[in-house]
Design a protein around this motif. Structure first.
Motif, PDB file in Angstrom:
ATOM      1  N   PRO A 165      -7.020  -6.897   0.244  1.00 43.65           N
ATOM      2  CA  PRO A 165      -5.758  -6.250  -0.197  1.00 43.65           C
ATOM      3  C   PRO A 165      -6.195  -4.720  -0.825  1.00 43.65           C
ATOM      4  O   PRO A 165      -7.140  -4.473  -1.277  1.00 43.65           O
ATOM      5  CB  PRO A 165      -5.587  -6.851  -1.383  1.00 43.65           C
ATOM      6  CG  PRO A 165      -6.189  -8.156  -1.113  1.00 43.65           C
ATOM      7  CD  PRO A 165      -7.152  -8.246  -0.345  1.00 43.65           C
ATOM      8  N   VAL A 207      -0.977  -3.358  -0.231  1.00 40.93           N
ATOM      9  CA  VAL A 207      -1.022  -3.907   1.254  1.00 40.93           C
ATOM     10  C   VAL A 207      -1.815  -4.955   1.331  1.00 40.93           C
ATOM     11  O   VAL A 207      -2.996  -4.887   1.183  1.00 40.93           O
ATOM     12  CB  VAL A 207      -1.567  -2.886   2.246  1.00 40.93           C
ATOM     13  CG1 VAL A 207      -1.500  -3.208   3.471  1.00 40.93           C
ATOM     14  CG2 VAL A 207      -0.349  -1.478   2.255  1.00 40.93           C
ATOM     15  N   LYS A 208      -1.478  -6.097   1.628  1.00 39.98           N
ATOM     16  CA  LYS A 208      -2.313  -7.411   1.505  1.00 39.98           C
ATOM     17  C   LYS A 208      -3.508  -7.395   2.429  1.00 39.98           C
ATOM     18  O   LYS A 208      -4.599  -8.205   2.166  1.00 39.98           O
ATOM     19  CB  LYS A 208      -1.219  -8.566   1.770  1.00 39.98           C
ATOM     20  CG  LYS A 208      -0.342  -8.785   0.708  1.00 39.98           C
ATOM     21  CD  LYS A 208       0.522 -10.220   0.931  1.00 39.98           C
ATOM     22  CE  LYS A 208       1.682 -10.406  -0.301  1.00 39.98           C
ATOM     23  NZ  LYS A 208       2.094 -11.674   0.100  1.00 39.98           N
ATOM     24  N   HIS A 209      -3.467  -6.897   3.687  1.00 45.06           N
ATOM     25  CA  HIS A 209      -4.630  -6.880   4.216  1.00 45.06           C
ATOM     26  C   HIS A 209      -4.915  -5.344   5.121  1.00 45.06           C
ATOM     27  O   HIS A 209      -4.135  -4.976   6.093  1.00 45.06           O
ATOM     28  CB  HIS A 209      -4.591  -7.955   5.431  1.00 45.06           C
ATOM     29  CG  HIS A 209      -6.025  -7.999   6.125  1.00 45.06           C
ATOM     30  ND1 HIS A 209      -7.063  -8.702   5.506  1.00 45.06           N
ATOM     31  CD2 HIS A 209      -6.355  -7.759   7.390  1.00 45.06           C
ATOM     32  CE1 HIS A 209      -7.966  -8.738   6.316  1.00 45.06           C
ATOM     33  NE2 HIS A 209      -7.572  -8.282   7.469  1.00 45.06           N
ATOM     34  N   TRP A 238      -4.061   0.420   8.160  1.00 40.87           N
ATOM     35  CA  TRP A 238      -3.132  -0.070   7.412  1.00 40.87           C
ATOM     36  C   TRP A 238      -2.798  -1.569   7.996  1.00 40.87           C
ATOM     37  O   TRP A 238      -1.843  -2.379   7.445  1.00 40.87           O
ATOM     38  CB  TRP A 238      -1.494   0.706   7.482  1.00 40.87           C
ATOM     39  CG  TRP A 238      -2.052   2.047   6.475  1.00 40.87           C
ATOM     40  CD1 TRP A 238      -1.952   3.459   6.967  1.00 40.87           C
ATOM     41  CD2 TRP A 238      -2.101   2.161   5.109  1.00 40.87           C
ATOM     42  NE1 TRP A 238      -2.249   4.065   5.900  1.00 40.87           N
ATOM     43  CE2 TRP A 238      -2.333   3.482   4.865  1.00 40.87           C
ATOM     44  CE3 TRP A 238      -2.242   1.024   3.990  1.00 40.87           C
ATOM     45  CZ2 TRP A 238      -2.552   4.047   3.484  1.00 40.87           C
ATOM     46  CZ3 TRP A 238      -2.689   1.662   2.732  1.00 40.87           C
ATOM     47  CH2 TRP A 238      -2.538   2.857   2.394  1.00 40.87           C
ATOM     48  N   LEU A 239      -3.153  -1.769   9.247  1.00 38.67           N
ATOM     49  CA  LEU A 239      -2.846  -2.869   9.846  1.00 38.67           C
ATOM     50  C   LEU A 239      -4.055  -4.000   9.956  1.00 38.67           C
ATOM     51  O   LEU A 239      -4.349  -4.786  10.613  1.00 38.67           O
ATOM     52  CB  LEU A 239      -2.469  -2.666  11.229  1.00 38.67           C
ATOM     53  CG  LEU A 239      -1.420  -2.000  11.422  1.00 38.67           C
ATOM     54  CD1 LEU A 239      -0.902  -1.635  13.128  1.00 38.67           C
ATOM     55  CD2 LEU A 239      -0.031  -2.467  10.947  1.00 38.67           C
ATOM     56  N   GLY A 240      -4.953  -3.618   8.806  1.00 36.60           N
ATOM     57  CA  GLY A 240      -6.125  -4.633   8.827  1.00 36.60           C
ATOM     58  C   GLY A 240      -7.109  -4.154   9.611  1.00 36.60           C
ATOM     59  O   GLY A 240      -7.562  -3.231   9.737  1.00 36.60           O
ATOM     60  N   ALA A 271       6.122  -5.565   9.132  1.00 30.56           N
ATOM     61  CA  ALA A 271       6.289  -6.287   7.997  1.00 30.56           C
ATOM     62  C   ALA A 271       5.374  -6.269   6.727  1.00 30.56           C
ATOM     63  O   ALA A 271       5.820  -6.530   5.887  1.00 30.56           O
ATOM     64  CB  ALA A 271       6.404  -7.819   8.446  1.00 30.56           C
ATOM     65  N   GLN A 272       4.235  -5.857   7.202  1.00 26.10           N
ATOM     66  CA  GLN A 272       3.192  -5.905   6.084  1.00 26.10           C
ATOM     67  C   GLN A 272       3.231  -4.444   5.282  1.00 26.10           C
ATOM     68  O   GLN A 272       2.424  -4.592   4.287  1.00 26.10           O
ATOM     69  CB  GLN A 272       1.823  -5.915   6.686  1.00 26.10           C
ATOM     70  CG  GLN A 272       1.376  -4.962   7.803  1.00 26.10           C
ATOM     71  CD  GLN A 272       1.628  -5.589   8.911  1.00 26.10           C
ATOM     72  OE1 GLN A 272       2.806  -5.918   9.446  1.00 26.10           O
ATOM     73  NE2 GLN A 272       0.344  -5.382   9.992  1.00 26.10           N
ATOM     74  N   LEU A 273       4.287  -3.566   5.630  1.00 25.54           N
ATOM     75  CA  LEU A 273       4.235  -2.645   4.881  1.00 25.54           C
ATOM     76  C   LEU A 273       5.777  -2.489   4.228  1.00 25.54           C
ATOM     77  O   LEU A 273       6.827  -2.997   4.676  1.00 25.54           O
ATOM     78  CB  LEU A 273       4.300  -1.247   5.793  1.00 25.54           C
ATOM     79  CG  LEU A 273       2.890  -1.157   6.930  1.00 25.54           C
ATOM     80  CD1 LEU A 273       3.105  -0.198   7.731  1.00 25.54           C
ATOM     81  CD2 LEU A 273       1.892  -1.030   5.971  1.00 25.54           C
ATOM     82  N   ASN A 274       5.580  -1.564   3.101  1.00 25.50           N
ATOM     83  CA  ASN A 274       7.070  -1.366   2.605  1.00 25.50           C
ATOM     84  C   ASN A 274       7.622   0.091   2.913  1.00 25.50           C
ATOM     85  O   ASN A 274       7.018   0.872   3.793  1.00 25.50           O
ATOM     86  CB  ASN A 274       7.002  -1.686   0.920  1.00 25.50           C
ATOM     87  CG  ASN A 274       6.198  -0.409   0.342  1.00 25.50           C
ATOM     88  OD1 ASN A 274       5.862   0.517   0.819  1.00 25.50           O
ATOM     89  ND2 ASN A 274       5.638  -0.719  -0.970  1.00 25.50           N
ATOM     90  N   THR A 316       2.172  -3.108  18.672  1.00 24.64           N
ATOM     91  CA  THR A 316       3.148  -3.233  17.737  1.00 24.64           C
ATOM     92  C   THR A 316       4.337  -2.538  17.648  1.00 24.64           C
ATOM     93  O   THR A 316       5.312  -2.741  17.411  1.00 24.64           O
ATOM     94  CB  THR A 316       2.177  -3.233  16.364  1.00 24.64           C
ATOM     95  OG1 THR A 316       1.268  -4.406  16.259  1.00 24.64           O
ATOM     96  CG2 THR A 316       3.364  -3.387  15.019  1.00 24.64           C
TER      97      THR A 316
END
Length: 418
Positions: free
Chosen positions: A230, A213-215, A267-269, A298-301, A279
């Motif tokens: 990350p 997770v990038k952020h 998980w949402l920064g 979008a930031q999660l798989n 969201t």
């Protein structure tokens, strides 16, 4: 003037070059316990050498230097990231900065930095003695600390004398690593590990190994300690910059708790629960007929999203249009305050970093000379200074190495004219 530098790491090697440049007549010898100098530099940044940071994204020094922030604020004015950049480029090393502020050689090869430092040491007449583990530094002068005897652990290595000693031995994983300074009376702070990933034994999230997770933001519950960046899910738990930064800030607390702690993941920064609700509401409005499992931020798989749905106690087959307020609250909580129980740590590659070392209260902040033992200087990770991942520890090495070298060279020049 004979100068003994203990440790052929970043701080020690850099300082040796600076001393010889400022005072060419100085007799400088670097003693390294291992067989290879600059071993940690060769592996830092995954072998690419994250040698500094632009500091452009740093809101406060305390966020990147959990210990030693005040000292670093002072010393960075003497030799900061711009100075380090210019120093290396002047030696032919072209540097590049990433959007996150991390600075690497354009070659992406740590050995270019290692080779540059070793070449400059040789060119300037610095002696390098590998396989020389120092066991004791003993003051041996009329005034108590004007001259030192350097003793070695290996049999057959005769003690050496020095007028000035610079301790740049790096971080020590055990308190015994600082025992060589016992004869000097210098106060030390017991070292504990810093920069490590966290183990989550038995947690189902480890089945998502490789997910990034990038952020994200990780925090230690019951404290104000948190870090963002990350986050990487591994087969043993969690790693990545967010976790590594948190480990640096919480190093002593985690150590005292036996590396057991509840860790909350957002998980949402840095979004709060209200942001998460917005969201979720938008997802529901845009996808009323879709199942929860098939529409997600979008930031999660998809795999991580299914895990989060499960943590929220929701049915992935439920349609977004059927989601009530209660379900939204559960999902918002799972997204922004997802709790995991850490039990144990895992060393971060070869980049072992510790907090602890020589206590800053006993060091002159302008010169890095011991207040109680004149002629003894300390630089790099041997000081109770440590940074988070991102080039900050190497910058501390260049900075403290430069400051100590400048003060030592001044003493050498005065000694030469006396």
């Amino acid at each position: 003037m004979k100068i003994a530098i203990i440790g052929a790491g970043a701080a020690g090697c850099f300082a040796s070059i600076q001393i010889k440049r400022l005072c060419p007549t100085a007799d400088v010898t670097v003693y390294e316990s291992g067989r290879k100098p600059l071993a940690k530099v060769s592996v830092t940044g995954g072998g690419r050498c994250n040698l500094t940071n632009t500091f452009d994204n740093v809101r406060s020094l305390a966020s990147v230097y959990p210990r030693g922030e005040k000292l670093m604020k002072r010393l960075l004015k003497e030799f900061g990231p711009t100075d380090a950049w210019q120093w290396f480029e002047a030696e032919g090393v072209r540097l590049v900065a990433q959007p996150d502020g991390c600075v690497f050689p354009a070659s992406q090869d740590a050995m270019e930095i290692v080779g540059t430092l070793l070449r400059l040491m040789e060119r300037n007449g610095v002696r390098l003695e590998t396989g020389h583990r120092v066991s004791l530094v003993t003051p041996d002068g009329a005034s108590g600390c004007n001259r030192f005897v350097i003793s070695f652990a290996a049999e057959g290595l005769a003690p050496r004398q020095a007028d000035i000693v610079l301790v740049a031995s790096g971080g020590s994983p055990k308190a015994a690593g600082m025992a060589m300074l016992a004869p000097t009376g210098v106060a030390t702070v017991a070292p504990v590990p810093s920069l490590f990933s966290l183990c989550l034994p038995g947690d189902s999230i480890t089945g998502l190994t490789g997910t990034v997770v990038k952020h994200a933001t990780a925090s230690m519950t019951g404290t104000k300690l948190k870090a963002s960046g990350p986050l990487l899910i591994t087969h043993w738990g969690m790693s990545g910059p967010a976790i590594l930064k948190l480990s640096a800030h919480a190093a002593r607390l985690l150590h005292s708790n036996g590396y057991k702690a509840d860790i909350a993941i957002n998980w949402l920064g840095e979004c709060n629960a209200q942001d998460a609700m917005e969201t979720i509401a938008k997802l529901a409005a845009d996808n009323p007929k879709k199942q929860l499992a098939s529409a997600y931020p979008a930031q999660l798989n998809a795999r991580l999203w299914m895990h989060i749905i499960g943590k929220g106690g929701l049915n992935p087959a439920m349609r977004w249009g059927e989601m009530g307020r209660k379900g939204m609250n559960k999902l918002a909580a799972a997204l922004t305050a997802d709790i995991y129980h850490a039990d144990g740590k895992c060393r971060f590659k070869e980049e072992f970093v510790t907090c602890g070392g020589v206590a800053l209260g006993g060091i002159n902040p302008s010169t890095l000379e011991s207040r109680s033992c004149p002629g003894l200087f300390v630089a790099g990770e041997a000081l109770d200074v440590n940074g988070v991942t991102g080039g900050f520890n190497l910058q501390a090495a260049w900075t403290t190495g430069h400051v100590a070298a400048s003060a030592i060279a001044k003493l050498c020049r005065h000694g030469a004219t006396d």
